[in-house]
Motif scaffolding. Sequence first.
Motif, PDB file in Angstrom:
ATOM      1  N   GLU A   1       6.170 -16.003  -4.529  1.00 46.45           N
ATOM      2  CA  GLU A   1       6.567 -17.056  -3.588  1.00 46.45           C
ATOM      3  C   GLU A   1       5.988 -16.835  -2.188  1.00 46.45           C
ATOM      4  O   GLU A   1       6.005 -17.742  -1.366  1.00 46.45           O
ATOM      5  N   ASN A   2       5.498 -15.645  -1.926  1.00 45.51           N
ATOM      6  CA  ASN A   2       4.863 -15.315  -0.645  1.00 45.51           C
ATOM      7  C   ASN A   2       3.450 -14.813  -0.907  1.00 45.51           C
ATOM      8  O   ASN A   2       3.034 -13.767  -0.413  1.00 45.51           O
ATOM      9  N   GLU A   3       2.699 -15.579  -1.676  1.00 45.91           N
ATOM     10  CA  GLU A   3       1.413 -15.131  -2.209  1.00 45.91           C
ATOM     11  C   GLU A   3       0.351 -14.824  -1.160  1.00 45.91           C
ATOM     12  O   GLU A   3      -0.628 -14.148  -1.459  1.00 45.91           O
ATOM     13  N   ASN A   4       0.519 -15.286   0.046  1.00 42.77           N
ATOM     14  CA  ASN A   4      -0.466 -15.015   1.094  1.00 42.77           C
ATOM     15  C   ASN A   4      -0.220 -13.699   1.821  1.00 42.77           C
ATOM     16  O   ASN A   4      -0.936 -13.355   2.755  1.00 42.77           O
ATOM     17  N   ILE A   5       0.797 -12.964   1.384  1.00 38.04           N
ATOM     18  CA  ILE A   5       1.130 -11.679   1.994  1.00 38.04           C
ATOM     19  C   ILE A   5       1.028 -10.604   0.920  1.00 38.04           C
ATOM     20  O   ILE A   5       1.477 -10.798  -0.205  1.00 38.04           O
ATOM     21  N   LYS A   6       0.443  -9.481   1.271  1.00 40.37           N
ATOM     22  CA  LYS A   6       0.322  -8.365   0.324  1.00 40.37           C
ATOM     23  C   LYS A   6       1.478  -7.393   0.544  1.00 40.37           C
ATOM     24  O   LYS A   6       1.732  -6.973   1.674  1.00 40.37           O
ATOM     25  N   PHE A   7       2.169  -7.056  -0.545  1.00 42.43           N
ATOM     26  CA  PHE A   7       3.336  -6.185  -0.485  1.00 42.43           C
ATOM     27  C   PHE A   7       3.152  -4.947  -1.352  1.00 42.43           C
ATOM     28  O   PHE A   7       2.425  -4.964  -2.345  1.00 42.43           O
ATOM     29  N   GLU A   8       3.885  -3.899  -0.980  1.00 36.15           N
ATOM     30  CA  GLU A   8       4.181  -2.780  -1.858  1.00 36.15           C
ATOM     31  C   GLU A   8       5.682  -2.561  -1.744  1.00 36.15           C
ATOM     32  O   GLU A   8       6.334  -3.168  -0.887  1.00 36.15           O
ATOM     33  N   ARG A   9       6.226  -1.722  -2.635  1.00 37.87           N
ATOM     34  CA  ARG A   9       7.660  -1.425  -2.564  1.00 37.87           C
ATOM     35  C   ARG A   9       7.864   0.078  -2.652  1.00 37.87           C
ATOM     36  O   ARG A   9       7.236   0.744  -3.482  1.00 37.87           O
ATOM     37  N   GLU A  10       8.734   0.582  -1.778  1.00 35.23           N
ATOM     38  CA  GLU A  10       9.064   2.006  -1.779  1.00 35.23           C
ATOM     39  C   GLU A  10      10.044   2.312  -2.914  1.00 35.23           C
ATOM     40  O   GLU A  10      10.725   1.404  -3.411  1.00 35.23           O
ATOM     41  N   PRO A  11      10.153   3.582  -3.317  1.00 34.39           N
ATOM     42  CA  PRO A  11      11.113   3.930  -4.371  1.00 34.39           C
ATOM     43  C   PRO A  11      12.544   3.532  -4.061  1.00 34.39           C
ATOM     44  O   PRO A  11      13.317   3.225  -4.963  1.00 34.39           O
ATOM     45  N   ASP A  12      12.906   3.483  -2.751  1.00 28.30           N
ATOM     46  CA  ASP A  12      14.279   3.104  -2.374  1.00 28.30           C
ATOM     47  C   ASP A  12      14.465   1.593  -2.270  1.00 28.30           C
ATOM     48  O   ASP A  12      15.534   1.122  -1.906  1.00 28.30           O
ATOM     49  N   GLY A  13      13.423   0.815  -2.589  1.00 26.95           N
ATOM     50  CA  GLY A  13      13.534  -0.636  -2.590  1.00 26.95           C
ATOM     51  C   GLY A  13      13.036  -1.314  -1.333  1.00 26.95           C
ATOM     52  O   GLY A  13      12.914  -2.546  -1.301  1.00 26.95           O
ATOM     53  N   GLN A  14      12.764  -0.577  -0.270  1.00 32.13           N
ATOM     54  CA  GLN A  14      12.236  -1.200   0.937  1.00 32.13           C
ATOM     55  C   GLN A  14      10.872  -1.812   0.643  1.00 32.13           C
ATOM     56  O   GLN A  14      10.092  -1.284  -0.147  1.00 32.13           O
ATOM     57  N   ILE A  15      10.600  -2.934   1.284  1.00 30.98           N
ATOM     58  CA  ILE A  15       9.347  -3.655   1.071  1.00 30.98           C
ATOM     59  C   ILE A  15       8.378  -3.329   2.194  1.00 30.98           C
ATOM     60  O   ILE A  15       8.746  -3.350   3.370  1.00 30.98           O
ATOM     61  N   VAL A  16       7.156  -3.040   1.815  1.00 31.73           N
ATOM     62  CA  VAL A  16       6.107  -2.737   2.772  1.00 31.73           C
ATOM     63  C   VAL A  16       5.158  -3.926   2.827  1.00 31.73           C
ATOM     64  O   VAL A  16       4.611  -4.340   1.798  1.00 31.73           O
ATOM     65  N   ILE A  17       4.973  -4.495   4.018  1.00 30.69           N
ATOM     66  CA  ILE A  17       4.017  -5.582   4.218  1.00 30.69           C
ATOM     67  C   ILE A  17       2.706  -4.944   4.652  1.00 30.69           C
ATOM     68  O   ILE A  17       2.654  -4.213   5.640  1.00 30.69           O
ATOM     69  N   MET A  18       1.651  -5.208   3.898  1.00 31.43           N
ATOM     70  CA  MET A  18       0.351  -4.592   4.146  1.00 31.43           C
ATOM     71  C   MET A  18      -0.528  -5.549   4.949  1.00 31.43           C
ATOM     72  O   MET A  18      -0.559  -6.747   4.673  1.00 31.43           O
ATOM     73  N   SER A  19      -1.273  -5.008   5.903  1.00 32.68           N
ATOM     74  CA  SER A  19      -2.191  -5.853   6.658  1.00 32.68           C
ATOM     75  C   SER A  19      -3.506  -5.988   5.892  1.00 32.68           C
ATOM     76  O   SER A  19      -3.848  -5.133   5.083  1.00 32.68           O
ATOM     77  N   PRO A  20      -4.253  -7.070   6.144  1.00 31.86           N
ATOM     78  CA  PRO A  20      -5.567  -7.196   5.516  1.00 31.86           C
ATOM     79  C   PRO A  20      -6.494  -6.100   6.045  1.00 31.86           C
ATOM     80  O   PRO A  20      -6.257  -5.538   7.114  1.00 31.86           O
ATOM     81  N   THR A  21      -7.548  -5.818   5.304  1.00 36.28           N
ATOM     82  CA  THR A  21      -8.514  -4.824   5.753  1.00 36.28           C
ATOM     83  C   THR A  21      -9.613  -5.496   6.565  1.00 36.28           C
ATOM     84  O   THR A  21      -9.809  -6.710   6.491  1.00 36.28           O
ATOM     85  N   GLY A  22     -10.342  -4.687   7.305  1.00 41.47           N
ATOM     86  CA  GLY A  22     -11.490  -5.188   8.042  1.00 41.47           C
ATOM     87  C   GLY A  22     -12.680  -5.396   7.113  1.00 41.47           C
ATOM     88  O   GLY A  22     -12.670  -4.986   5.950  1.00 41.47           O
ATOM     89  N   PHE A  23     -13.709  -6.010   7.642  1.00 46.81           N
ATOM     90  CA  PHE A  23     -14.897  -6.337   6.851  1.00 46.81           C
ATOM     91  C   PHE A  23     -15.522  -5.103   6.203  1.00 46.81           C
ATOM     92  O   PHE A  23     -15.828  -5.105   5.009  1.00 46.81           O
ATOM     93  N   ASN A  24     -15.720  -4.031   6.989  1.00 43.29           N
ATOM     94  CA  ASN A  24     -16.393  -2.856   6.444  1.00 43.29           C
ATOM     95  C   ASN A  24     -15.593  -2.171   5.344  1.00 43.29           C
ATOM     96  O   ASN A  24     -16.165  -1.686   4.367  1.00 43.29           O
ATOM     97  N   THR A  25     -14.269  -2.147   5.481  1.00 44.58           N
ATOM     98  CA  THR A  25     -13.443  -1.571   4.420  1.00 44.58           C
ATOM     99  C   THR A  25     -13.553  -2.434   3.164  1.00 44.58           C
ATOM    100  O   THR A  25     -13.700  -1.910   2.057  1.00 44.58           O
ATOM    101  N   GLY A  26     -13.512  -3.756   3.334  1.00 40.56           N
ATOM    102  CA  GLY A  26     -13.666  -4.658   2.187  1.00 40.56           C
ATOM    103  C   GLY A  26     -15.023  -4.504   1.518  1.00 40.56           C
ATOM    104  O   GLY A  26     -15.138  -4.526   0.284  1.00 40.56           O
ATOM    105  N   ARG A  27     -16.066  -4.321   2.319  1.00 39.47           N
ATOM    106  CA  ARG A  27     -17.417  -4.135   1.790  1.00 39.47           C
ATOM    107  C   ARG A  27     -17.498  -2.840   0.982  1.00 39.47           C
ATOM    108  O   ARG A  27     -18.027  -2.815  -0.128  1.00 39.47           O
ATOM    109  N   ARG A  28     -16.949  -1.762   1.531  1.00 43.62           N
ATOM    110  CA  ARG A  28     -16.967  -0.483   0.809  1.00 43.62           C
ATOM    111  C   ARG A  28     -16.164  -0.577  -0.487  1.00 43.62           C
ATOM    112  O   ARG A  28     -16.568  -0.057  -1.525  1.00 43.62           O
ATOM    113  N   ASN A  29     -15.008  -1.241  -0.414  1.00 44.68           N
ATOM    114  CA  ASN A  29     -14.183  -1.360  -1.616  1.00 44.68           C
ATOM    115  C   ASN A  29     -14.907  -2.160  -2.696  1.00 44.68           C
ATOM    116  O   ASN A  29     -14.824  -1.830  -3.883  1.00 44.68           O
TER     117      ASN A  29
END
Length: 194
Positions: A26-54
């Motif tokens: 439902e929040n597809e434009n945001i990248k998430f991870e979840r911690e073992p305790d259930g807290q949600i981590v909102i991830m920022s997009p990467t820069g161009f060079n990181t995306g290129r390397r990946n």
Amino acid sequence: MLSEYTIGGKWVESMTDEEFYTFCVENENIKFEREPDGQIVIMSPTGFNTGRRNAKIIVQLSNWNSTHSLGEVVDSDTGFYLPNGAMRNPDAGWVSNERLASISKAELEKFPHLVPDFIIELVSKSDYPKNLDAKMKEWINNGCRLGWLIDPFNETVTIYSPGREPEVIKGFDKSVSGGAVLPGFELDLKELKV
């Protein structure tokens, strides 16, 4: 610049895996991870060079996999539920055919309860080294057979595997081998130079 932001609270931390998956969809434009305790981590997009390397990493891994057909390659948008309750998305990952055979096709449409055999995390300018080391150890402690933490700024690859201390390889003038986990795979580090 922060690379992630954590949110918690009773409702967030009590979400089931299915509810968390629905929340992510439902929040597809945001990248998430979840911690073992259930807290949600909102991830920022990467820069161009990181995306290129990946992208270069994914291409090399995919080319090897196409030749050997021993499993499947995934990118940084793929989520995995780990046995400790966390949901993580590696920058690149590979899952063997043996591990895939234990998961239903329906579960593979979502975040599977599955640990990749091999993962790569790529350091970006906004990452904290201490957090990345902990994340790599979490992958290994939950069943990943091999993990590489690639730092293009210091030209190092830290190799993580079960029962061994992390090993650091210095210099991007060489390749790093997938060993017994990825037989015949050699990542050409020269393509990742800053």
